[in-house]
Design an enzyme around this catalytic site. Sequence first.
Site, PDB file in Angstrom:
ATOM      1  N   ARG A   1     -18.706  33.294 -25.832  1.00  0.00           N
ATOM      2  CA  ARG A   1     -18.509  32.201 -24.856  1.00  0.00           C
ATOM      3  C   ARG A   1     -17.183  31.474 -25.043  1.00  0.00           C
ATOM      4  O   ARG A   1     -17.001  30.359 -24.584  1.00  0.00           O
ATOM      5  CB  ARG A   1     -19.657  31.195 -24.901  1.00  0.00           C
ATOM      6  CG  ARG A   1     -20.984  31.811 -24.540  1.00  0.00           C
ATOM      7  CD  ARG A   1     -21.898  30.804 -23.878  1.00  0.00           C
ATOM      8  NE  ARG A   1     -23.127  31.444 -23.462  1.00  0.00           N
ATOM      9  CZ  ARG A   1     -24.275  31.349 -24.136  1.00  0.00           C
ATOM     10  NH1 ARG A   1     -24.359  30.639 -25.237  1.00  0.00           N
ATOM     11  NH2 ARG A   1     -25.341  31.965 -23.694  1.00  0.00           N
TER      12      ARG A   1
ATOM     13  N   LYS B   1      -4.395  31.947 -16.325  1.00  0.00           N
ATOM     14  CA  LYS B   1      -5.100  32.906 -15.463  1.00  0.00           C
ATOM     15  C   LYS B   1      -5.326  34.176 -16.261  1.00  0.00           C
ATOM     16  O   LYS B   1      -4.396  34.724 -16.848  1.00  0.00           O
ATOM     17  CB  LYS B   1      -4.258  33.225 -14.223  1.00  0.00           C
ATOM     18  CG  LYS B   1      -4.467  32.236 -13.097  1.00  0.00           C
ATOM     19  CD  LYS B   1      -3.890  32.751 -11.801  1.00  0.00           C
ATOM     20  CE  LYS B   1      -4.112  31.764 -10.690  1.00  0.00           C
ATOM     21  NZ  LYS B   1      -3.402  32.151  -9.456  1.00  0.00           N
TER      22      LYS B   1
ATOM     23  N   GLU C   1       9.636  37.103 -10.437  1.00  0.00           N
ATOM     24  CA  GLU C   1       8.834  35.883 -10.638  1.00  0.00           C
ATOM     25  C   GLU C   1       9.741  34.671 -10.873  1.00  0.00           C
ATOM     26  O   GLU C   1       9.396  33.554 -10.504  1.00  0.00           O
ATOM     27  CB  GLU C   1       7.847  36.064 -11.796  1.00  0.00           C
ATOM     28  CG  GLU C   1       6.822  37.177 -11.604  1.00  0.00           C
ATOM     29  CD  GLU C   1       5.675  36.827 -10.635  1.00  0.00           C
ATOM     30  OE1 GLU C   1       5.702  35.740 -10.026  1.00  0.00           O
ATOM     31  OE2 GLU C   1       4.764  37.666 -10.490  1.00  0.00           O
TER      32      GLU C   1
ATOM     33  N   LYS D   1       6.357  26.031 -13.538  1.00  0.00           N
ATOM     34  CA  LYS D   1       4.956  26.447 -13.565  1.00  0.00           C
ATOM     35  C   LYS D   1       4.077  25.386 -14.226  1.00  0.00           C
ATOM     36  O   LYS D   1       2.997  25.047 -13.711  1.00  0.00           O
ATOM     37  CB  LYS D   1       4.797  27.784 -14.292  1.00  0.00           C
ATOM     38  CG  LYS D   1       3.344  28.234 -14.307  1.00  0.00           C
ATOM     39  CD  LYS D   1       3.151  29.679 -14.133  1.00  0.00           C
ATOM     40  CE  LYS D   1       1.684  30.000 -13.888  1.00  0.00           C
ATOM     41  NZ  LYS D   1       1.402  31.401 -13.935  1.00  0.00           N
TER      42      LYS D   1
ATOM     43  N   GLU E   1      -6.424  25.903  -9.084  1.00  0.00           N
ATOM     44  CA  GLU E   1      -5.953  26.402  -7.783  1.00  0.00           C
ATOM     45  C   GLU E   1      -6.813  25.940  -6.613  1.00  0.00           C
ATOM     46  O   GLU E   1      -7.258  26.736  -5.781  1.00  0.00           O
ATOM     47  CB  GLU E   1      -5.838  27.938  -7.809  1.00  0.00           C
ATOM     48  CG  GLU E   1      -4.905  28.455  -6.725  1.00  0.00           C
ATOM     49  CD  GLU E   1      -4.578  29.931  -6.864  1.00  0.00           C
ATOM     50  OE1 GLU E   1      -4.073  30.345  -7.912  1.00  0.00           O
ATOM     51  OE2 GLU E   1      -4.833  30.669  -5.893  1.00  0.00           O
TER      52      GLU E   1
ATOM     53  N   ARG F   1      -1.399  24.996  -6.485  1.00  0.00           N
ATOM     54  CA  ARG F   1      -1.145  26.167  -7.339  1.00  0.00           C
ATOM     55  C   ARG F   1      -1.052  27.458  -6.527  1.00  0.00           C
ATOM     56  O   ARG F   1      -0.409  28.418  -6.931  1.00  0.00           O
ATOM     57  CB  ARG F   1      -2.201  26.284  -8.432  1.00  0.00           C
ATOM     58  CG  ARG F   1      -1.923  27.440  -9.374  1.00  0.00           C
ATOM     59  CD  ARG F   1      -2.721  27.391 -10.650  1.00  0.00           C
ATOM     60  NE  ARG F   1      -2.382  28.525 -11.492  1.00  0.00           N
ATOM     61  CZ  ARG F   1      -2.733  28.651 -12.747  1.00  0.00           C
ATOM     62  NH1 ARG F   1      -3.439  27.720 -13.330  1.00  0.00           N
ATOM     63  NH2 ARG F   1      -2.380  29.728 -13.441  1.00  0.00           N
TER      64      ARG F   1
ATOM     65  N   ASN G   1       1.577  31.934  -5.546  1.00  0.00           N
ATOM     66  CA  ASN G   1       1.280  33.272  -5.021  1.00  0.00           C
ATOM     67  C   ASN G   1       2.214  33.670  -3.892  1.00  0.00           C
ATOM     68  O   ASN G   1       1.931  34.627  -3.158  1.00  0.00           O
ATOM     69  CB  ASN G   1      -0.161  33.327  -4.534  1.00  0.00           C
ATOM     70  CG  ASN G   1      -1.125  33.306  -5.686  1.00  0.00           C
ATOM     71  OD1 ASN G   1      -1.064  34.158  -6.562  1.00  0.00           O
ATOM     72  ND2 ASN G   1      -1.988  32.315  -5.719  1.00  0.00           N
TER      73      ASN G   1
ATOM     74  N   HIS H   1       2.688  37.250  -3.083  1.00  0.00           N
ATOM     75  CA  HIS H   1       1.725  38.020  -3.869  1.00  0.00           C
ATOM     76  C   HIS H   1       0.622  38.680  -3.047  1.00  0.00           C
ATOM     77  O   HIS H   1       0.049  39.675  -3.482  1.00  0.00           O
ATOM     78  CB  HIS H   1       1.108  37.146  -4.960  1.00  0.00           C
ATOM     79  CG  HIS H   1       2.018  36.968  -6.151  1.00  0.00           C
ATOM     80  ND1 HIS H   1       3.288  36.436  -6.044  1.00  0.00           N
ATOM     81  CD2 HIS H   1       1.858  37.265  -7.467  1.00  0.00           C
ATOM     82  CE1 HIS H   1       3.854  36.397  -7.237  1.00  0.00           C
ATOM     83  NE2 HIS H   1       3.012  36.901  -8.120  1.00  0.00           N
TER      84      HIS H   1
ATOM     85  N   HIS I   1       0.059  42.360  -3.938  1.00  0.00           N
ATOM     86  CA  HIS I   1      -1.205  42.900  -4.459  1.00  0.00           C
ATOM     87  C   HIS I   1      -1.707  44.053  -3.581  1.00  0.00           C
ATOM     88  O   HIS I   1      -2.265  45.032  -4.085  1.00  0.00           O
ATOM     89  CB  HIS I   1      -2.265  41.802  -4.550  1.00  0.00           C
ATOM     90  CG  HIS I   1      -2.010  40.833  -5.673  1.00  0.00           C
ATOM     91  ND1 HIS I   1      -2.600  39.594  -5.739  1.00  0.00           N
ATOM     92  CD2 HIS I   1      -1.221  40.926  -6.774  1.00  0.00           C
ATOM     93  CE1 HIS I   1      -2.190  38.967  -6.842  1.00  0.00           C
ATOM     94  NE2 HIS I   1      -1.350  39.750  -7.480  1.00  0.00           N
TER      95      HIS I   1
ATOM     96  N   HIS J   1       4.126  45.396 -11.080  1.00  0.00           N
ATOM     97  CA  HIS J   1       3.724  44.179 -10.375  1.00  0.00           C
ATOM     98  C   HIS J   1       4.960  43.435  -9.847  1.00  0.00           C
ATOM     99  O   HIS J   1       5.014  43.054  -8.677  1.00  0.00           O
ATOM    100  CB  HIS J   1       2.915  43.281 -11.312  1.00  0.00           C
ATOM    101  CG  HIS J   1       2.596  41.941 -10.727  1.00  0.00           C
ATOM    102  ND1 HIS J   1       1.837  41.786  -9.588  1.00  0.00           N
ATOM    103  CD2 HIS J   1       2.962  40.679 -11.101  1.00  0.00           C
ATOM    104  CE1 HIS J   1       1.743  40.491  -9.294  1.00  0.00           C
ATOM    105  NE2 HIS J   1       2.418  39.800 -10.194  1.00  0.00           N
TER     106      HIS J   1
HETATM  107  N1  GLY Z   1       0.708  33.686 -11.237  1.00  0.00           N
HETATM  108  C1  GLY Z   1       0.194  32.677 -10.408  1.00  0.00           C
HETATM  109  C2  GLY Z   1      -0.534  31.588 -11.140  1.00  0.00           C
HETATM  110  O1  GLY Z   1      -0.559  31.586 -12.344  1.00  0.00           O
HETATM  111  O2  GLY Z   1      -1.090  30.720 -10.517  1.00  0.00           O
END
Ligand code: GLY
Length: 375
Positions: free
Chosen positions: A123, A145, A187, A229, A239, A243, A247, A250, A254, A268
Amino acid sequence: MTNNIETLTVALGVRSYPIHIGHNVLTDTQKILKPHISGGRVAILTDETVAKLHLQTLQKGLGDREVVTIILKPGENTKSFAVLQNVLDKLLQANFSREDTLIAFGGGVIGDLTGFVASVLKRGCQFIQIPTTLLAQVDSSVGGKTAINTPAGKNLVGSFYQPKCVLIDTNILSTLDPRQMRAGYAEVLKYALINDKDFFGWLEENASKLLRLDQAALRTAILSSCTAKANIVKRDEYEHGERALLNLGHSFAHALEAKAGYDGTLLHGEAVSAGLLMAFEYSQDLGCCSGQDVKRVRQHLSANGMPVLCDLATPVRNDPDALFAFMGRDKKNTGDDMKLILARGIGRAFVEPSVGHASILGYLKKVCSSKALAK
Ligand code: GLY
């Protein structure tokens, strides 16, 4: 502490943690990580490439504490249920406890997988990020993330789980191949395009230096990216709003990656590079963004050897219906609404909660047509 280290904080109350950035800091890990590793054991999760180049340095830096090492295959396929189970079994067999610490020592794949393992092992046990690619240093190691991929798409199974510390050694990038550097640069560019036009201007002047591993340029770019960031994450850790801006490009990326099949042929960051331009082009189609800004983004990508849609392999780019279907499964979507990050210009990204399906499919059909791709 070595004086070339700069420290930022991701301010999240009890989950706050430092990002230490410096040159050659890997050789000093013991001292830097001491406050973040409680008495217990340490497991390093890494991949074969990083292990060959840097594992000994890290192990030496950790001194004589007991270290379990798990070396995985490089590449996106490692972010799978099968590898997750394998790693968990190994740690459970070694009777790893919540007091022990996992170290993610690698790029985004290792960081995302290790973070997910840490979030579910008994956990939740603590983990530290030591990112070894530009992409991981400026993005995936910061913000908590964690994820694995599934056949339905990228990062669809995962958690938000913050590390105890991020340690960035800019010198480690000297062994990174130019393709990986450019992938990571996508990025860096993303932060400028989201909300920092001045940073975009700086990148227009300095991107080529940075890609040639100029240490001063790299340090500035990594500091700016991690600051950007950390600022967004501290305001919106899970998010619910802002946040999602991270993306930018993205959803397209993706979909391209899912179409490519995570087999290493499309990194990526390469997909993000193509996706950033797609987000700007589509914003222009919707009448939000000037053609001049789209041209400036296109020119910047081209000047720095960054891939765009027409540079990708034909099967990845010539099937708009498949790309649309993958975009429909994006995590950001709710119900039938397709959420997309768009831009009113360079440094002016915004969240569009519901993009028309016909409009996005129309855009994809246009850019995936043989005429567009022959350009
Ligand atoms: N890579 C996008 C984020 O961490 O929100």
